[in-house]
Design an enzyme around this catalytic site. Sequence first.
Site, PDB file in Angstrom:
ATOM      1  N   LYS A 276     -50.706 -25.296 -34.061  1.00 41.64           N
ATOM      2  CA  LYS A 276     -49.567 -26.183 -33.874  1.00 41.64           C
ATOM      3  C   LYS A 276     -48.293 -25.489 -34.343  1.00 41.64           C
ATOM      4  O   LYS A 276     -48.350 -24.620 -35.219  1.00 41.64           O
ATOM      5  CB  LYS A 276     -49.755 -27.446 -34.741  1.00 41.64           C
ATOM      6  CG  LYS A 276     -50.802 -28.421 -34.248  1.00 41.64           C
ATOM      7  CD  LYS A 276     -50.879 -29.632 -35.160  1.00 41.64           C
ATOM      8  CE  LYS A 276     -51.945 -30.608 -34.691  1.00 41.64           C
ATOM      9  NZ  LYS A 276     -51.688 -31.219 -33.388  1.00 41.64           N
ATOM     10  N   ARG A 350     -61.996 -35.218 -30.761  1.00 43.75           N
ATOM     11  CA  ARG A 350     -63.088 -35.636 -29.870  1.00 43.75           C
ATOM     12  C   ARG A 350     -64.338 -34.802 -30.105  1.00 43.75           C
ATOM     13  O   ARG A 350     -65.462 -35.271 -29.890  1.00 43.75           O
ATOM     14  CB  ARG A 350     -62.602 -35.576 -28.405  1.00 43.75           C
ATOM     15  CG  ARG A 350     -62.256 -34.196 -27.900  1.00 43.75           C
ATOM     16  CD  ARG A 350     -61.328 -34.196 -26.687  1.00 43.75           C
ATOM     17  NE  ARG A 350     -59.938 -34.489 -27.045  1.00 43.75           N
ATOM     18  CZ  ARG A 350     -58.932 -34.532 -26.174  1.00 43.75           C
ATOM     19  NH1 ARG A 350     -59.151 -34.320 -24.882  1.00 43.75           N
ATOM     20  NH2 ARG A 350     -57.701 -34.794 -26.594  1.00 43.75           N
TER      21      ARG A 350
HETATM   22  N1  BES Z   1     -54.353 -34.943 -34.559  1.00 44.02           N
HETATM   23  C1  BES Z   1     -53.774 -34.652 -33.315  1.00 44.02           C
HETATM   24  C2  BES Z   1     -53.088 -35.862 -32.695  1.00 44.02           C
HETATM   25  C3  BES Z   1     -51.859 -36.338 -33.409  1.00 44.02           C
HETATM   26  C4  BES Z   1     -50.619 -35.855 -33.093  1.00 44.02           C
HETATM   27  C5  BES Z   1     -51.966 -37.329 -34.363  1.00 44.02           C
HETATM   28  C6  BES Z   1     -49.497 -36.309 -33.739  1.00 44.02           C
HETATM   29  C7  BES Z   1     -50.846 -37.788 -35.010  1.00 44.02           C
HETATM   30  C8  BES Z   1     -49.607 -37.289 -34.699  1.00 44.02           C
HETATM   31  C9  BES Z   1     -54.852 -34.181 -32.354  1.00 44.02           C
HETATM   32  O1  BES Z   1     -55.895 -33.475 -32.904  1.00 44.02           O
HETATM   33  C10 BES Z   1     -54.178 -33.260 -31.390  1.00 44.02           C
HETATM   34  O2  BES Z   1     -53.747 -32.226 -31.793  1.00 44.02           O
HETATM   35  N2  BES Z   1     -54.118 -33.661 -30.136  1.00 44.02           N
HETATM   36  C11 BES Z   1     -53.494 -32.893 -29.145  1.00 44.02           C
HETATM   37  C12 BES Z   1     -54.391 -32.921 -27.947  1.00 44.02           C
HETATM   38  C13 BES Z   1     -54.029 -31.924 -26.886  1.00 44.02           C
HETATM   39  C14 BES Z   1     -54.263 -30.519 -27.378  1.00 44.02           C
HETATM   40  C15 BES Z   1     -54.890 -32.218 -25.676  1.00 44.02           C
HETATM   41  C16 BES Z   1     -52.140 -33.508 -28.856  1.00 44.02           C
HETATM   42  O3  BES Z   1     -52.007 -34.730 -28.931  1.00 44.02           O
HETATM   43  O4  BES Z   1     -51.210 -32.771 -28.601  1.00 44.02           O
HETATM   44 MN    MN Z   2     -55.496 -31.402 -33.097  1.00 40.45          MN
END
Ligand code: BES
Ligand code: MN
Length: 502
Positions: A276, A350
């Site tokens: 990230k 997931r």
């Molecule tokens: N934990 C994150 C989702 C999230 C984002 C929760 C912001 C709270 C605040 C999750 O693991 C994630 O990174 N999801 C990605 C999925 C994508 C790579 C398909 C996302 O939401 O960008």
């Molecule tokens: Mn994630």
Amino acid sequence: MTSVTFAASRDEKSAAALVLFVGEGGQFSAGAEAVDKAGGGQLGRAMKAANFTGKKGKVLEVLAPAGVSASRVLLAGIGEGAKADARTFEDLGGEIAAKVQTTDAELAADFTGIADLAVGTDVAAAHFAHGVDLRNWRFDTYRTKLKDEQKGKLAKLTLIGAAASAKPLAERLAAVAAGVAFAKELITEPGNIIYPESFVARVKAKVEPLGVKVTVLDEKELAKLGAGSMLGVAQGSVRPARLLAMEWNGTGDEKAVPVALVGKGVTFDTGGISLKPGAGMEDMKWDMGGAGAVAGMMVALAGRKAKARVVGVCGLVENMPDGNAQRPGDIVTSMSGQTVEVLNTDAEGRLVLNDCFTWTQRQYKPKVMLDFATLTGAIIISLAHHYAGVFSNSDALWGKIESSGKAVNDLVWRQPLSEKGGHYDQLIDSPVADMKNLGPREGGSITAAQFLQRFVDDGVEWAHVDIAGAVWRPKAGALHDKGATGFGVRLVDKLISDHFEG
Ligand code: BES
Ligand code: MN
Ligand code: ZN
């Protein structure tokens, strides 16, 4: 926790901050009237000067009139009495706790001669106390240099003139508030303090004394069970994964069919090799918000001795990039036997949940399974922080979740879900494995839910609650400060109470 006591009448020597209720049009309760009289009509003048007319939810803080011992008086608007319900009083309690938590150690609320309400005075008083209790939570563990005026002091609440019949309800709600507080605590702790093993230790110490049976699976046991999907996420971290199962059975029947609650417990989500961006990454300490909520639910249900069998399962991992981290393109085999092409290591929630689903269904044979997960940023784009998104294979279960959420102000909005093999489901087919962990950019919350659904057994009523926006809010609400909300604990408590207790 705020300790609550009951008193038949106001202690005229008390220096507690005093709450008095005012109805629409400035209508004093008898208790308010008496204080106004004792103070020579000062309350009435203060209300006029501030344009305060007793509107529902409005609070006016005034200096205690001369001759009244209270530290201050808080005039609380209930609006039209006949419409004032439990929520009205809960919100007022929350609002007032926020105002006095750093100034007063004691609060007293006078329900004497309050207008006829939509609920009994006992219910109103118990929910007022609940609002105070919920909003009074603070997290000052690491703030060693707080000045006295910054410290939380509010510890005691006296309910005046409320029927003693409020007591059992107040106690029950206190158990629920303890669950919410525990969820907030776990969620607010940083990733160096709460990681899979320490999460387990802290939860175990909390729930075992309440009569909850705890089972913990370590990495060796998870590997033996074939949890390759969850372990793939954990392999880039020096912190080993854990699966934590908590069982509360208040039915007296060992074989009662349980309701299963599953929580995403990514104690820190860097994204892994699909790293990230740095800005705001600290938010990912609360990527265990689903697991925190599930732990809080167990505290609430066991604390109030719910007459239901409920199992809570938390999938705990840290998602880190290192030399042993999984790579984009890796193919992992889940406990269910289905294979997953990991196209993005940041879509890890997931991957953790699917093995938890399989284990939970094999172990406990639930007919109803709910999962709570900070699963996608996309749900925040859809619903902001106001609602959590719910995906369900059952209209009936959805209806129950919606009404429970409404009742306690944990708001939920239904999202679309295709059947297995349906339109949205096909978006996660992979050419090299049974599925991929990433759909197209559009509808990111939906494809995440479709992924999970592939691990739900036929005949199981299931709902996935994406709480990415609801777990942590940038602004304070009536019942929580900015930050952790404890979302889901009260919803599930209400759901179990209304639909799964005999
Ligand atoms: N934990 C994150 C989702 C999230 C984002 C929760 C912001 C709270 C605040 C999750 O693991 C994630 O990174 N999801 C990605 C999925 C994508 C790579 C398909 C996302 O939401 O960008
Ligand atoms: Mn994630
Ligand atoms: Zn995550």
